[in-house]
Design a protein around this motif. Structure first.
Motif, PDB file in Angstrom:
ATOM      1  N   ASP A 108       0.814  -1.217   0.000  1.00  0.00           N
ATOM      2  CA  ASP A 108       0.000   0.000   0.000  1.00  0.00           C
ATOM      3  C   ASP A 108       0.846   1.266   0.000  1.00  0.00           C
ATOM      4  O   ASP A 108       1.991   1.280   0.472  1.00  0.00           O
ATOM      5  CB  ASP A 108      -0.921   0.027   1.224  1.00  0.00           C
ATOM      6  CG  ASP A 108      -1.908  -1.131   1.240  1.00  0.00           C
ATOM      7  OD1 ASP A 108      -2.290  -1.595   0.148  1.00  0.00           O
ATOM      8  OD2 ASP A 108      -2.288  -1.572   2.340  1.00  0.00           O
ATOM      9  N   VAL A 109       0.254   2.334  -0.518  1.00  0.00           N
ATOM     10  CA  VAL A 109       0.830   3.675  -0.433  1.00  0.00           C
ATOM     11  C   VAL A 109       0.036   4.444   0.612  1.00  0.00           C
ATOM     12  O   VAL A 109      -1.197   4.386   0.627  1.00  0.00           O
ATOM     13  CB  VAL A 109       0.750   4.413  -1.782  1.00  0.00           C
ATOM     14  CG1 VAL A 109       1.214   5.861  -1.641  1.00  0.00           C
ATOM     15  CG2 VAL A 109       1.585   3.692  -2.827  1.00  0.00           C
ATOM     16  N   VAL A 110       0.714   5.156   1.495  1.00  0.00           N
ATOM     17  CA  VAL A 110       0.040   5.913   2.550  1.00  0.00           C
ATOM     18  C   VAL A 110       0.033   7.393   2.184  1.00  0.00           C
ATOM     19  O   VAL A 110       1.083   7.973   1.882  1.00  0.00           O
ATOM     20  CB  VAL A 110       0.724   5.701   3.911  1.00  0.00           C
ATOM     21  CG1 VAL A 110       0.081   6.584   4.978  1.00  0.00           C
ATOM     22  CG2 VAL A 110       0.650   4.234   4.314  1.00  0.00           C
ATOM     23  N   LEU A 111      -1.153   7.987   2.196  1.00  0.00           N
ATOM     24  CA  LEU A 111      -1.315   9.422   1.980  1.00  0.00           C
ATOM     25  C   LEU A 111      -1.646  10.042   3.329  1.00  0.00           C
ATOM     26  O   LEU A 111      -2.746   9.847   3.857  1.00  0.00           O
ATOM     27  CB  LEU A 111      -2.424   9.696   0.966  1.00  0.00           C
ATOM     28  CG  LEU A 111      -2.751  11.170   0.686  1.00  0.00           C
ATOM     29  CD1 LEU A 111      -1.543  11.898   0.109  1.00  0.00           C
ATOM     30  CD2 LEU A 111      -3.935  11.288  -0.262  1.00  0.00           C
ATOM     31  N   ALA A 112      -0.698  10.774   3.907  1.00  0.00           N
ATOM     32  CA  ALA A 112      -0.853  11.311   5.256  1.00  0.00           C
ATOM     33  C   ALA A 112      -1.085  12.813   5.203  1.00  0.00           C
ATOM     34  O   ALA A 112      -0.290  13.552   4.617  1.00  0.00           O
ATOM     35  CB  ALA A 112       0.393  11.000   6.087  1.00  0.00           C
ATOM     36  N   LEU A 113      -2.167  13.263   5.837  1.00  0.00           N
ATOM     37  CA  LEU A 113      -2.514  14.683   5.854  1.00  0.00           C
ATOM     38  C   LEU A 113      -2.305  15.275   7.240  1.00  0.00           C
ATOM     39  O   LEU A 113      -2.756  14.719   8.247  1.00  0.00           O
ATOM     40  CB  LEU A 113      -3.975  14.889   5.439  1.00  0.00           C
ATOM     41  CG  LEU A 113      -4.307  14.908   3.943  1.00  0.00           C
ATOM     42  CD1 LEU A 113      -4.119  13.514   3.331  1.00  0.00           C
ATOM     43  CD2 LEU A 113      -5.744  15.370   3.720  1.00  0.00           C
ATOM     44  N   SER A 114      -1.619  16.406   7.284  1.00  0.00           N
ATOM     45  CA  SER A 114      -1.457  17.175   8.516  1.00  0.00           C
ATOM     46  C   SER A 114      -0.973  18.544   8.089  1.00  0.00           C
ATOM     47  O   SER A 114       0.147  18.677   7.561  1.00  0.00           O
ATOM     48  CB  SER A 114      -0.438  16.522   9.453  1.00  0.00           C
ATOM     49  OG  SER A 114      -0.094  17.412  10.506  1.00  0.00           O
ATOM     50  N   TYR A 115      -1.789  19.568   8.292  1.00  0.00           N
ATOM     51  CA  TYR A 115      -1.393  20.891   7.796  1.00  0.00           C
ATOM     52  C   TYR A 115      -0.129  21.382   8.500  1.00  0.00           C
ATOM     53  O   TYR A 115       0.755  21.950   7.872  1.00  0.00           O
ATOM     54  CB  TYR A 115      -2.522  21.907   7.964  1.00  0.00           C
ATOM     55  CG  TYR A 115      -2.251  23.196   7.221  1.00  0.00           C
ATOM     56  CD1 TYR A 115      -2.316  23.226   5.831  1.00  0.00           C
ATOM     57  CD2 TYR A 115      -1.885  24.359   7.898  1.00  0.00           C
ATOM     58  CE1 TYR A 115      -2.023  24.389   5.132  1.00  0.00           C
ATOM     59  CE2 TYR A 115      -1.595  25.526   7.204  1.00  0.00           C
ATOM     60  CZ  TYR A 115      -1.664  25.539   5.821  1.00  0.00           C
ATOM     61  OH  TYR A 115      -1.370  26.684   5.125  1.00  0.00           O
ATOM     62  N   SER A 116      -0.041  21.121   9.794  1.00  0.00           N
ATOM     63  CA  SER A 116       1.170  21.523  10.526  1.00  0.00           C
ATOM     64  C   SER A 116       2.346  20.616  10.208  1.00  0.00           C
ATOM     65  O   SER A 116       3.508  21.007  10.335  1.00  0.00           O
ATOM     66  CB  SER A 116       0.910  21.502  12.033  1.00  0.00           C
ATOM     67  OG  SER A 116       0.751  20.157  12.480  1.00  0.00           O
ATOM     68  N   GLY A 117       2.032  19.384   9.828  1.00  0.00           N
ATOM     69  CA  GLY A 117       3.085  18.402   9.591  1.00  0.00           C
ATOM     70  C   GLY A 117       3.687  17.868  10.868  1.00  0.00           C
ATOM     71  O   GLY A 117       4.714  17.178  10.838  1.00  0.00           O
ATOM     72  N   GLU A 118       3.023  18.156  12.001  1.00  0.00           N
ATOM     73  CA  GLU A 118       3.585  17.750  13.296  1.00  0.00           C
ATOM     74  C   GLU A 118       2.562  16.992  14.154  1.00  0.00           C
ATOM     75  O   GLU A 118       2.746  16.882  15.366  1.00  0.00           O
ATOM     76  CB  GLU A 118       4.081  18.976  14.072  1.00  0.00           C
ATOM     77  CG  GLU A 118       5.142  19.802  13.364  1.00  0.00           C
ATOM     78  CD  GLU A 118       6.454  19.055  13.157  1.00  0.00           C
ATOM     79  OE1 GLU A 118       6.666  18.015  13.827  1.00  0.00           O
ATOM     80  OE2 GLU A 118       7.275  19.509  12.329  1.00  0.00           O
ATOM     81  N   SER A 119       1.493  16.488  13.567  1.00  0.00           N
ATOM     82  CA  SER A 119       0.492  15.751  14.347  1.00  0.00           C
ATOM     83  C   SER A 119       1.129  14.492  14.934  1.00  0.00           C
ATOM     84  O   SER A 119       1.615  13.617  14.191  1.00  0.00           O
ATOM     85  CB  SER A 119      -0.697  15.359  13.459  1.00  0.00           C
ATOM     86  OG  SER A 119      -1.350  16.517  12.979  1.00  0.00           O
TER      87      SER A 119
END
Length: 340
Positions: A108-119
């Motif tokens: 699988d490919v993981v698409l990770a969302l976090s606007y701060s990039g620090e969650s």
């Protein structure tokens, strides 16, 4: 004794100035978010291409994840990908740390969302995903963040400003992330050659599925249900056949069951307007419609609806390649099938 606060009387209106202010606020949000989308669109570049290539090359699915508002956007992106030919699903990062990581395979490919990039919940998954060999595509608003640096591909969705005047509630940023997800889905759809029929197969219960998957053979009347008479029959005999089959028309066929004409309720009204016509002695071939509109059995039901609408008719005969009558349908059949 404390008096209750006064309430606005029923039917009272907001002062004109306040109403205007509300509308101005709404328009301001659209302007800010449009500016944000324009800024992100300029970053559709090599990173976007690499993200698409990673997904296309993967033999597994796209696993979307994110916390809070980013999680809501990730869930929607997963749904859009899945319905447009790219298998995908959403995993809550908090639950992933308590067993749901088992849902993610090394393909699988993981698409990770976090606007701060620090969650924290998202970052906690990175070592496990890296060890398992998953490609990670990050979508953040901070290219220097931990998530952006540790991912294989980074999609920059940073925006000039949030639409929230307090600059607190995610507004422009979530809109930008959602648009980036849509851009990925559409680019992948086109790269895969995904068609409207493919889309319908994943939406069989909806109106679109009915429009794209339902064929004439699924709804037409066939066999003895099809009204038909021969050219030497009388108008009176045609009326008996039409009344018996209750489709508002009858096919007129030759000895080999090939179509030579059509007689409808409309033709009957025109026949009755001619006072010189004797219904019992007049042959149907004298008053029938020659070369009527027809459709093939393998056509889509929506094509029948379009044909009826274009030519202002309420019924169609279904013929094979040799013009033999194999079925019939009318507007009521399309209504029952919810095609129109």
């Amino acid at each position: 004794m404390t008096q209750p606060a006064p309430t606005r009387a029923a039917g009272a209106t907001i002062p004109a100035g306040s109403a205007s202010g509300l509308a101005d606020s709404g328009r301001r949000v659209f302007a800010i978010e449009a500016q944000a989308l324009a800024a992100v669109a300029e970053r559709i570049d090599g990173d976007f291409t690499r993200a698409c290539q990673r997904i296309l090359a993967a033999s597994g699915r796209v696993v979307c994840t994110g916390m809070g508002k980013s999680g809501h956007i990730a869930r929607k992106i997963a749904a859009t990908l899945a319905s447009t030919g790219t298998p995908a699903f959403y995993v809550h990062p908090g639950e992933a740390g308590h067993g749901d990581l088992g849902m993610i395979t090394d393909a699988d490919v993981v698409l990770a969302l976090s606007y701060s990039g620090e969650s924290d919940e998202v970052l906690m998954l990175l070592p496990v995903l890296k060890r398992q060999g998953n490609a990670v595509i990050a979508m953040t608003g901070r290219p220097q963040s931990t998530l952006a640096r540790e991912s294989d591909v980074h999609l920059d969705v940073s925006v000039p400003a949030e639409a929230c005047p307090l600059d607190l509630a995610p507004t422009s940023s979530t809109t930008a992330s959602l648009a980036m997800g849509d851009a990925l889905a559409v680019a992948l759809l086109e790269a895969r050659g995904f068609t409207a029929d493919d889309f319908a197969r994943s939406h069989p219960a909806g109106a679109l599925g009915r429009r794209l998957l339902l064929h004439i053979t699924d709804i037409m009347h066939a066999g003895d249900e099809v009204p038909r008479i021969h050219a030497d029959a009388s108008v009176s005999e045609a009326l008996v056949e039409m009344s018996r089959k209750r489709l508002g028309m009858t096919a007129v066929v030759d000895g080999d069951d090939r179509l030579i004409g059509l007689y409808t309720d409309g033709d009957l009204r025109r026949t009755l307007d001619d006072r010189g016509v004797d219904l019992r002695s007049t042959r149907i071939e004298e008053v029938m419609t020659r070369s009527p509109k027809t459709i093939g059995a393998d056509a889509l039901a929506v094509e029948a609806a379009q044909l009826m609408e274009t030519h202002k008719i309420s019924g169609l005969l279904v013929v094979d390649t040799e013009r033999r009558v194999v079925g019939a349908l009318n507007i009521h059949d399309l209504l029952r099938a919810r095609v129109v």
